[in-house]
Design a protein around this motif. Structure first.
Motif, PDB file in Angstrom:
ATOM      1  N   ASP A 575     -10.338  -5.450  -4.391  1.00 26.28           N
ATOM      2  CA  ASP A 575     -11.114  -4.598  -3.490  1.00 26.28           C
ATOM      3  C   ASP A 575     -11.629  -5.442  -2.320  1.00 26.28           C
ATOM      4  O   ASP A 575     -12.479  -6.316  -2.493  1.00 26.28           O
ATOM      5  CB  ASP A 575     -12.282  -3.963  -4.248  1.00 26.28           C
ATOM      6  N   ARG A 577     -12.784  -3.834   0.517  1.00 25.38           N
ATOM      7  CA  ARG A 577     -13.550  -2.906   1.361  1.00 25.38           C
ATOM      8  C   ARG A 577     -14.951  -3.498   1.536  1.00 25.38           C
ATOM      9  O   ARG A 577     -15.964  -2.871   1.223  1.00 25.38           O
ATOM     10  CB  ARG A 577     -13.591  -1.517   0.712  1.00 25.38           C
ATOM     11  N   LEU A 635      -7.217  -2.910  -1.887  1.00 21.71           N
ATOM     12  CA  LEU A 635      -7.922  -1.782  -1.279  1.00 21.71           C
ATOM     13  C   LEU A 635      -8.563  -2.211   0.042  1.00 21.71           C
ATOM     14  O   LEU A 635      -9.281  -3.215   0.097  1.00 21.71           O
ATOM     15  CB  LEU A 635      -9.008  -1.256  -2.222  1.00 21.71           C
ATOM     16  N   ASN A 637     -10.267  -0.601   4.052  1.00 23.25           N
ATOM     17  CA  ASN A 637     -10.689   0.517   4.907  1.00 23.25           C
ATOM     18  C   ASN A 637     -11.340  -0.049   6.166  1.00 23.25           C
ATOM     19  O   ASN A 637     -11.195  -1.239   6.461  1.00 23.25           O
ATOM     20  CB  ASN A 637     -11.626   1.481   4.153  1.00 23.25           C
ATOM     21  N   VAL A 660      -3.562  -0.126  -0.263  1.00 24.72           N
ATOM     22  CA  VAL A 660      -3.967   1.277  -0.354  1.00 24.72           C
ATOM     23  C   VAL A 660      -5.292   1.458   0.370  1.00 24.72           C
ATOM     24  O   VAL A 660      -6.178   0.609   0.288  1.00 24.72           O
ATOM     25  CB  VAL A 660      -4.099   1.711  -1.832  1.00 24.72           C
ATOM     26  N   GLY A 661      -5.431   2.567   1.069  1.00 29.32           N
ATOM     27  CA  GLY A 661      -6.689   2.887   1.736  1.00 29.32           C
ATOM     28  C   GLY A 661      -6.442   3.386   3.139  1.00 29.32           C
ATOM     29  O   GLY A 661      -5.568   4.222   3.367  1.00 29.32           O
ATOM     30  N   SER A 662      -7.191   2.849   4.096  1.00 30.45           N
ATOM     31  CA  SER A 662      -7.067   3.299   5.478  1.00 30.45           C
ATOM     32  C   SER A 662      -7.108   2.102   6.415  1.00 30.45           C
ATOM     33  O   SER A 662      -7.415   0.979   6.006  1.00 30.45           O
ATOM     34  CB  SER A 662      -8.191   4.289   5.821  1.00 30.45           C
ATOM     35  N   GLU A 707      -1.637   5.469   2.555  1.00 34.23           N
ATOM     36  CA  GLU A 707      -2.921   5.868   3.134  1.00 34.23           C
ATOM     37  C   GLU A 707      -3.632   6.845   2.214  1.00 34.23           C
ATOM     38  O   GLU A 707      -3.069   7.876   1.814  1.00 34.23           O
ATOM     39  CB  GLU A 707      -2.719   6.517   4.507  1.00 34.23           C
ATOM     40  N   VAL A 708      -4.859   6.512   1.890  1.00 36.84           N
ATOM     41  CA  VAL A 708      -5.724   7.405   1.112  1.00 36.84           C
ATOM     42  C   VAL A 708      -7.091   7.390   1.780  1.00 36.84           C
ATOM     43  O   VAL A 708      -7.707   6.328   1.924  1.00 36.84           O
ATOM     44  CB  VAL A 708      -5.855   6.959  -0.356  1.00 36.84           C
ATOM     45  N   ILE A 722      -9.862   6.191  -3.491  1.00 39.06           N
ATOM     46  CA  ILE A 722      -8.966   5.075  -3.184  1.00 39.06           C
ATOM     47  C   ILE A 722      -8.724   4.256  -4.446  1.00 39.06           C
ATOM     48  O   ILE A 722      -7.580   3.874  -4.758  1.00 39.06           O
ATOM     49  CB  ILE A 722      -9.544   4.196  -2.057  1.00 39.06           C
ATOM     50  N   LYS A 725      -6.381   6.081  -6.774  1.00 42.19           N
ATOM     51  CA  LYS A 725      -4.966   5.958  -6.387  1.00 42.19           C
ATOM     52  C   LYS A 725      -4.409   4.610  -6.835  1.00 42.19           C
ATOM     53  O   LYS A 725      -3.249   4.538  -7.291  1.00 42.19           O
ATOM     54  CB  LYS A 725      -4.834   6.106  -4.873  1.00 42.19           C
TER      55      LYS A 725
END
Length: 733
Positions: A575, A577, A635, A637, A660-662, A707-708, A722, A725
């Protein structure tokens, strides 16, 4: 890329001017329960006390103590004018500690502007210790203006500091070597003001001032005599301006410019100057010379200087060793100069525009034509009526370069005053382009506030949130829109009043309420980017044999345990983020690859050819004998910024890694700091960051493989979509 360093670099620009023989380094002079000339800085719940019971020397020591759950750091600092020479400056002092956890205690010293810094982070004091002598030593530079020293506490616990002493090359301050000044430093003519005024600014004057700003910047970085430090280039602007601004014809103007250049000294033929390489990703943008309405003779004079430009060590600019981002040197901050001085405001604009023109690696990604910005902003900077307008004008041009690293980091006093000191008691975030309550700082306050997680705030004081965002959009510098909305969300519910009237949508129904606001120090657990965990672990095992790592708490020593405990897991989720608390690209990244994995290359500017940027070599993650063979999901974002983005790039180069994420913040790489007249501070992303194939990361960010985006429904249900996923990807055969 180091948050604490970033905070110390910009907080704390007080106006202290102290004679060397009147220091209060032992805290003995206490007035109104404060040690004279000492200032506090920091974030979190701390108490500063000047203790007459526990001391190492004399009658008084200083203590810093955490007094609540919300901790970050607290520091005491003391300014000393750097009006001495020498090679080394040393701070010594005694420290006593009690129950220091999740951080450290230590001495700290900073040499401004942006010369050197040490806060004992790598050797900080933890736990409970008795009085012991410590020291911090830094290299002195002739460009130093101020030295700031003191003690600090990061995390929880209590510390005492006492009996501080500063020495220069082993000598006390009053016997320090004399400072050797360059010709530029000896020039004090305009220390009290530029004496520049304008009346009835017309279009012809604006165009002439545009040309002057370009030539002034060109000569600053290209002319050999300026590069040697033989001129205070700020003050040379004030010398030419009175006659120049009143020139009536182009001939008069060009004669003034030509005589000015001739007076700087002879420019000899440069045998080492090379033309810009054809494979340079950015070339110097000097077309304005040939496209201007200057005389042919003046154009030829400038082109001659271009071909025979300064080489080697430069008084105003250098590149950091190994990394290569620009260091802007010997740039006076003129923090005591009031906004009313038109000359210094114009100087500020010229300085910033030329720094971007010659040393911003991403100038080709600016949406507007940078060549039009001088003409656009000259009237704004000349015509500002107060401090707030000056700050806003700068914030707007900073926003034009579209760099999340670039904000007004210091000196933004009137803007902060306008935004207000009162904050909401809950965290909000833009989700699906709606302003949504996504967390409470303190769950115990939830009932009294009357808002639920998942509530959508549609209006603030009767204005639609979308309209407010539109109105303040240009004053929030960012590389991309998700990151801009991130930063707007931190401030959109701030106010100069302690209440706001808001309209809220919940389950399809709309209601109005008055929201009570609080000063930040009154909000237990307050955070902006993400919630920090006290004593939080950086890794844990999830259901179904899935390892989870968060970099917000990561420590270097954790990696050895992670390699051992997670080697046989079904998959690992990393992670990012957040902002990593330790540098992990190589330390942890090598666990995810079986071979040398190229992941990044940089572009760097040139002191010898200002405006040119060329690629460096690819950097690779090296493998280690025991590497992870399972699935890895990273992860990201819009919170993932700078070092977080660089780390995501490194992990992505592994064998079986999915992002994964944005989209991330789009501001990768090391920062370069910029000092501006009026005590303003800003930064830029100082190196261009690219994937090995040349794909850019600036503004684009690190684009996820899958993208989630969070949904209002998911937030309301307390889900991390996120993370869900990521678990799904690992569990899928």
């Amino acid at each position: 890329m180091k948050k604490l360093l970033f905070l110390f670099s910009f907080i704390f620009i007080s106006n202290i001017s102290l004679a060397q023989n009147s220091t209060n380094l032992d805290f003995e002079i206490v007035e109104n329960e404060k040690a004279k000339n000492w200032k506090e800085m920091g974030q979190g719940q701390y108490k500063v006390h000047f203790d007459q019971n526990i001391k190492q020397h004399g009658e008084t020591s200083a203590s810093i103590e955490s007094i609540g759950e919300t901790v970050n750091f607290k520091a005491l600092g003391y300014h000393i004018p750097a009006d001495f020479g020498g090679k080394k400056i040393k701070l010594t002092g005694f420290i006593k500690t009690e129950n220091i956890v999740n951080g450290w205690a230590g001495l700290w010293m900073r040499i401004d502007p942006q010369v050197a810094f040490d806060n004992m982070k790598s050797r900080g004091i933890k736990g409970t210790t008795d009085w012991k002598k410590y020291e911090v030593e830094l290299n002195l530079s002739n460009q130093a203006e101020t030295v700031v020293i003191g003690g600090l506490l990061v995390g929880s616990g209590k510390m005492w500091v006492d009996n501080l002493e500063v020495t220069i090359d082993g000598f006390p301050l009053d016997k320090a070597p004399q400072k050797k000044l360059t010709k530029a430093q000896k020039d004090k003519e305009f220390d009290q003001g530029s004496l520049i005024t304008f009346s009835n600014l017309d279009n012809n004057q604006i165009q002439n001032l545009d040309l002057l700003g370009r030539i002034w910047g060109f000569l600053k970085y290209y002319h050999p005599e300026v590069g040697k430090g033989n001129y205070n280039w700020d003050y040379e602007l004030f010398r030419i301006l009175p006659k120049y601004k009143d020139s009536k014809t182009n001939l008069d103007r060009d004669n003034i410019l030509s005589n000015w250049i001739e007076g700087l000294g002879e420019v000899i033929v440069c045998k080492s100057c090379k033309e810009t390489s054809e494979d340079a990703i950015l070339k110097p943008d000097l077309d304005w010379i040939k496209n201007s309405n200057m005389s042919t003779a003046l154009k030829d004079k400038l082109q001659y200087i271009r071909k025979n430009r300064h080489q080697g060590n430069h008084y105003y600019i250098e590149m950091t060793p190994n990394v290569g981002n620009p260091i802007f040197k010997n740039e006076g901050s003129y923090k005591d100069m009031p906004y009313k001085d038109t000359g210094f405001r114009l100087l500020a604009l010229y300085r910033y525009w030329n720094m971007i023109q010659y040393f911003f690696p991403n100038r080709h990604l600016i949406d507007k034509d940078w060549n039009t910005c001088l003409t656009e902003y000259i009237p704004q900077f000349i015509n500002v009526k107060n401090d707030l307008e000056y700050e806003l004008a700068f914030l707007k041009i900073i926003a034009d370069i579209k760099d999340t690293h670039a904000n007004l980091s210091g000196g933004k006093y009137k803007i902060q005053e306008q935004r207000g000191k009162f904050y909401p008691p809950m965290h909000v975030r833009f989700i699906e382009n709606k302003l949504v309550v996504d967390a409470y700082f303190n769950e115990e306050t939830k009932a009294s506030i009357g808002l639920e997680v998942g509530d959508i705030i549609t209006h603030i004081n009767g204005k639609p949130v979308s309209k407010i965002v539109e109105n303040i959009h240009d004053f929030y510098p960012a590389s991309n829109q998700p990151t801009r909305l991130r930063d707007i969300s931190f401030d959109i519910l701030r106010s100069t009043n302690n209440t706001l009237d808001i309209s809220v949508k919940r389950d399809g129904k709309v209601f109005d309420k008055t929201l009570k606001l609080f000063e930040q120090k009154e909000i237990e657990g307050y955070y902006r980017w993400y919630k920090r965990e006290k004593n939080g672990s950086s890794f844990k095992m999830l259901d179904n044999n899935i390892g989870y790592i968060t970099l917000k708490n990561i420590k270097k020593e954790d990696v050895k345990v992670i390699r051992k405990d997670f080697k046989d897991t079904k998959g690992i989720i990393v992670d990012i983020r957040n902002y990593p608390s330790a540098f992990m690209p190589f330390t942890l990244g090598s666990f995810f690859t079986s071979k040398y994995a190229p992941f990044v290359k940089f572009t760097n500017g040139s002191v010898n050819n200002p405006g040119a940027f060329t690629y460096g070599k690819d950097l690779s993650i090296p493998p280690k004998e025991k590497f992870y063979k399972g699935k890895v999901v990273v992860l990201v974002n819009e919170i993932s910024q700078s070092q977080a983005e660089y780390t995501a790039m490194a992990f992505r180069a592994g064998d079986n890694v999915t992002l994964v994420g944005s989209t991330t913040a789009g501001a990768d790489g090391n920062v370069s700091r910029i000092s501006l007249p009026g005590g303003l501070m800003t930064m830029i992303s100082g190196i261009g960051v690219y994937y090995p194939d040349g794909t850019e990361t600036q503004r684009i960010g690190i684009v996820p493989d899958i993208e989630v985006l969070p949904t209002v429904k998911g937030i309301k249900e307390g889900r991390d979509e996120i993370l869900e996923k990521a678990i799904e990807i690992i569990n899928k055969d």
